[in-house]
Design a protein around this motif. Structure first.
Motif, PDB file in Angstrom:
ATOM      1  N   TYR A  35      -8.698   4.763  -2.268  1.00 42.10           N
ATOM      2  CA  TYR A  35      -7.855   3.660  -2.830  1.00 42.10           C
ATOM      3  C   TYR A  35      -8.234   1.926  -1.664  1.00 42.10           C
ATOM      4  O   TYR A  35      -8.163   1.548  -1.631  1.00 42.10           O
ATOM      5  CB  TYR A  35      -6.393   3.808  -2.680  1.00 42.10           C
ATOM      6  CG  TYR A  35      -5.422   3.066  -3.361  1.00 42.10           C
ATOM      7  CD1 TYR A  35      -4.819   2.523  -4.324  1.00 42.10           C
ATOM      8  CD2 TYR A  35      -4.926   1.763  -1.932  1.00 42.10           C
ATOM      9  CE1 TYR A  35      -3.917   1.655  -4.420  1.00 42.10           C
ATOM     10  CE2 TYR A  35      -3.564   1.328  -3.060  1.00 42.10           C
ATOM     11  CZ  TYR A  35      -3.199   1.004  -4.072  1.00 42.10           C
ATOM     12  OH  TYR A  35      -2.925   0.078  -4.413  1.00 42.10           O
ATOM     13  N   VAL A  46       0.449   3.935  -3.785  1.00 46.38           N
ATOM     14  CA  VAL A  46      -0.027   5.155  -3.221  1.00 46.38           C
ATOM     15  C   VAL A  46       0.986   5.987  -3.999  1.00 46.38           C
ATOM     16  O   VAL A  46       0.636   7.024  -4.081  1.00 46.38           O
ATOM     17  CB  VAL A  46      -0.716   4.662  -2.034  1.00 46.38           C
ATOM     18  CG1 VAL A  46      -1.491   6.283  -2.154  1.00 46.38           C
ATOM     19  CG2 VAL A  46      -2.012   3.661  -1.745  1.00 46.38           C
ATOM     20  N   LYS A  47       1.746   6.071  -3.723  1.00 48.86           N
ATOM     21  CA  LYS A  47       3.207   6.567  -3.935  1.00 48.86           C
ATOM     22  C   LYS A  47       3.674   7.055  -2.134  1.00 48.86           C
ATOM     23  O   LYS A  47       2.504   7.904  -1.605  1.00 48.86           O
ATOM     24  CB  LYS A  47       3.290   7.592  -4.696  1.00 48.86           C
ATOM     25  CG  LYS A  47       2.904   7.452  -5.921  1.00 48.86           C
ATOM     26  CD  LYS A  47       3.906   6.167  -6.540  1.00 48.86           C
ATOM     27  CE  LYS A  47       3.787   5.560  -7.884  1.00 48.86           C
ATOM     28  NZ  LYS A  47       3.036   7.027  -9.133  1.00 48.86           N
ATOM     29  N   GLY A  64      -2.049  -2.307  -6.004  1.00 47.24           N
ATOM     30  CA  GLY A  64      -1.150  -2.127  -6.730  1.00 47.24           C
ATOM     31  C   GLY A  64       0.048  -2.046  -7.780  1.00 47.24           C
ATOM     32  O   GLY A  64       0.885  -1.224  -8.500  1.00 47.24           O
ATOM     33  N   ARG A  70       2.725  10.772  -1.320  1.00 46.11           N
ATOM     34  CA  ARG A  70       0.860  11.118  -0.486  1.00 46.11           C
ATOM     35  C   ARG A  70       0.897  11.084   1.377  1.00 46.11           C
ATOM     36  O   ARG A  70       0.236  11.245   1.367  1.00 46.11           O
ATOM     37  CB  ARG A  70       0.235  10.647  -1.381  1.00 46.11           C
ATOM     38  CG  ARG A  70      -0.366  10.621  -2.568  1.00 46.11           C
ATOM     39  CD  ARG A  70      -1.478  10.218  -3.411  1.00 46.11           C
ATOM     40  NE  ARG A  70      -1.161  10.294  -5.198  1.00 46.11           N
ATOM     41  CZ  ARG A  70      -1.084   9.797  -5.990  1.00 46.11           C
ATOM     42  NH1 ARG A  70      -0.367   8.673  -6.114  1.00 46.11           N
ATOM     43  NH2 ARG A  70      -1.550  10.881  -6.972  1.00 46.11           N
ATOM     44  N   HIS A  71       1.815   9.615   1.070  1.00 47.72           N
ATOM     45  CA  HIS A  71       1.536   9.174   3.157  1.00 47.72           C
ATOM     46  C   HIS A  71       2.354  10.355   3.939  1.00 47.72           C
ATOM     47  O   HIS A  71       1.793  10.379   4.193  1.00 47.72           O
ATOM     48  CB  HIS A  71       2.788   7.706   3.056  1.00 47.72           C
ATOM     49  CG  HIS A  71       1.920   6.234   2.419  1.00 47.72           C
ATOM     50  ND1 HIS A  71       0.743   5.793   3.387  1.00 47.72           N
ATOM     51  CD2 HIS A  71       1.971   5.640   1.074  1.00 47.72           C
ATOM     52  CE1 HIS A  71      -0.042   5.735   2.637  1.00 47.72           C
ATOM     53  NE2 HIS A  71       1.178   4.806   1.051  1.00 47.72           N
ATOM     54  N   ILE A 126      -6.588   8.081  -1.108  1.00 46.98           N
ATOM     55  CA  ILE A 126      -6.767   7.838  -0.054  1.00 46.98           C
ATOM     56  C   ILE A 126      -7.399   6.926  -0.140  1.00 46.98           C
ATOM     57  O   ILE A 126      -7.866   5.627   0.271  1.00 46.98           O
ATOM     58  CB  ILE A 126      -5.297   8.085   1.157  1.00 46.98           C
ATOM     59  CG1 ILE A 126      -4.468   8.353   0.071  1.00 46.98           C
ATOM     60  CG2 ILE A 126      -5.171   6.699   1.490  1.00 46.98           C
ATOM     61  CD1 ILE A 126      -3.526   9.066   1.336  1.00 46.98           C
ATOM     62  N   PHE A 168       0.563  -0.980  -0.121  1.00 45.67           N
ATOM     63  CA  PHE A 168       0.038  -0.157   0.040  1.00 45.67           C
ATOM     64  C   PHE A 168       0.871   1.286  -0.419  1.00 45.67           C
ATOM     65  O   PHE A 168       0.442   2.000   0.157  1.00 45.67           O
ATOM     66  CB  PHE A 168      -0.709  -0.036   0.872  1.00 45.67           C
ATOM     67  CG  PHE A 168      -2.052  -0.672   1.107  1.00 45.67           C
ATOM     68  CD1 PHE A 168      -3.184  -0.775   0.595  1.00 45.67           C
ATOM     69  CD2 PHE A 168      -1.774  -2.049   1.352  1.00 45.67           C
ATOM     70  CE1 PHE A 168      -4.076  -1.832   0.362  1.00 45.67           C
ATOM     71  CE2 PHE A 168      -2.923  -2.708   1.421  1.00 45.67           C
ATOM     72  CZ  PHE A 168      -4.253  -2.922   1.020  1.00 45.67           C
TER      73      PHE A 168
END
Length: 269
Positions: A213, A163-164, A243, A167-168, A210, A151
């Motif tokens: 997702y 997600v990259k 993913g 972004r987290h 997110i 994830f």
């Protein structure tokens, strides 16, 4: 193209046939992960070959702009980038944890445990999907780490899926700042990335992305379970499909395939 060609030459000089060297080179920088062998990269039981592919997978998961700076010797710009530091840090930290776990729970050498852990962590976080070991047989805690990596994804501006990391980073920073805003309602505290303020609209877009997702993952896992797939296979197959990773968990693990899934499940995935 340059990096793919370089990888092909290094693998060829490392003992692979010319044909065998071309294929992993084409699917490493593209983070595709397809192999000409059923055992994937595990077929080539060579530390040199596996470390080489590992290095190029890491590059494939790096923002190509930063790779450009690196090729021109501007390494300071690479390490000043917040996402790259998180990317490298996650790979180092989780590789260390997984290597210790594999060495502790498996009858293998420390070098082999480190190599398999490093390879699988980078392969999954970059969504390449190559395998050198059956990680489904590792300790449960290690399998959970690899599942979470599905994830995360690698850097924005790379060929990786997921997600990259950026972004987290924004999500975590915004969550921390929301607590501060609760304590200081009149304060204007923007989310900052690489010392620059991130516009609120971008933050909201990331939060929405997110949420969507995770929602697709949750609904998808329920549907796969409803179609008769066991829990671990259901969440593993949906996570790896979302993913663009390749190997998943359960019956679609690193040494298995999607062939035994129900027909409706294949269409859905």
């Amino acid at each position: 193209v340059t990096l793919s060609f370089a990888e092909m030459v290094i693998l060829w000089l490392g003992g692979m046939t010319f044909y065998a060297a071309i294929n992993p080179a084409l699917t490493t920088m593209a983070t595709g992960g397809f192999s000409t062998k059923n055992a994937s990269v595990a077929h080539f039981d060579s530390p040199f070959i596996q470390y080489t592919i590992c290095f190029f997978m890491f590059l494939a998961g790096t923002n190509f702009t930063l790779t450009y700076f690196g090729l021109h010797g501007k390494f300071k710009k690479m390490f000043q980038n917040e996402e790259f530091r998180f990317y490298a840090g996650i790979c180092i930290l989780l590789t260390t944890i997984c290597a210790v776990s594999v060495y502790t729970h498996s009858p293998t050498s420390m070098e082999r445990a480190f190599r398999d852990a490093l390879f699988q962590v980078i392969s999954i976080i970059t969504t390449t999907g190559y395998v050198t070991a059956d990680y489904s047989q590792w300790a449960h805690s290690t399998v959970v780490i690899l599942f979470v990596l599905m994830f995360i994804g690698a850097s924005a501006g790379s060929t990786a899926g997921g997600v990259k990391i950026v972004r987290h980073i924004v999500l975590v920073k915004n969550s921390i700042l929301e607590l501060q805003r609760q304590l200081h309602p009149s304060a204007i505290i923007p989310v900052r990335l690489n010392k620059k303020a991130v516009h609120r609209d971008i933050t909201f877009n990331i939060l929405a992305f997110i949420m969507i997702y995770i929602s697709i993952f949750a609904v998808g896992s329920f549907i796969m379970a409803w179609l008769g797939v066991d829990f671990l296979t259901a969440i593993g197959s949906v996570a790896t499909s979302l993913g663009n990773i390749g190997p998943g968990m359960g019956d679609v693990g690193p040494v298995d395939h999607f062939g035994d899934l129900p027909t409706a499940g294949k269409w859905f995935l």
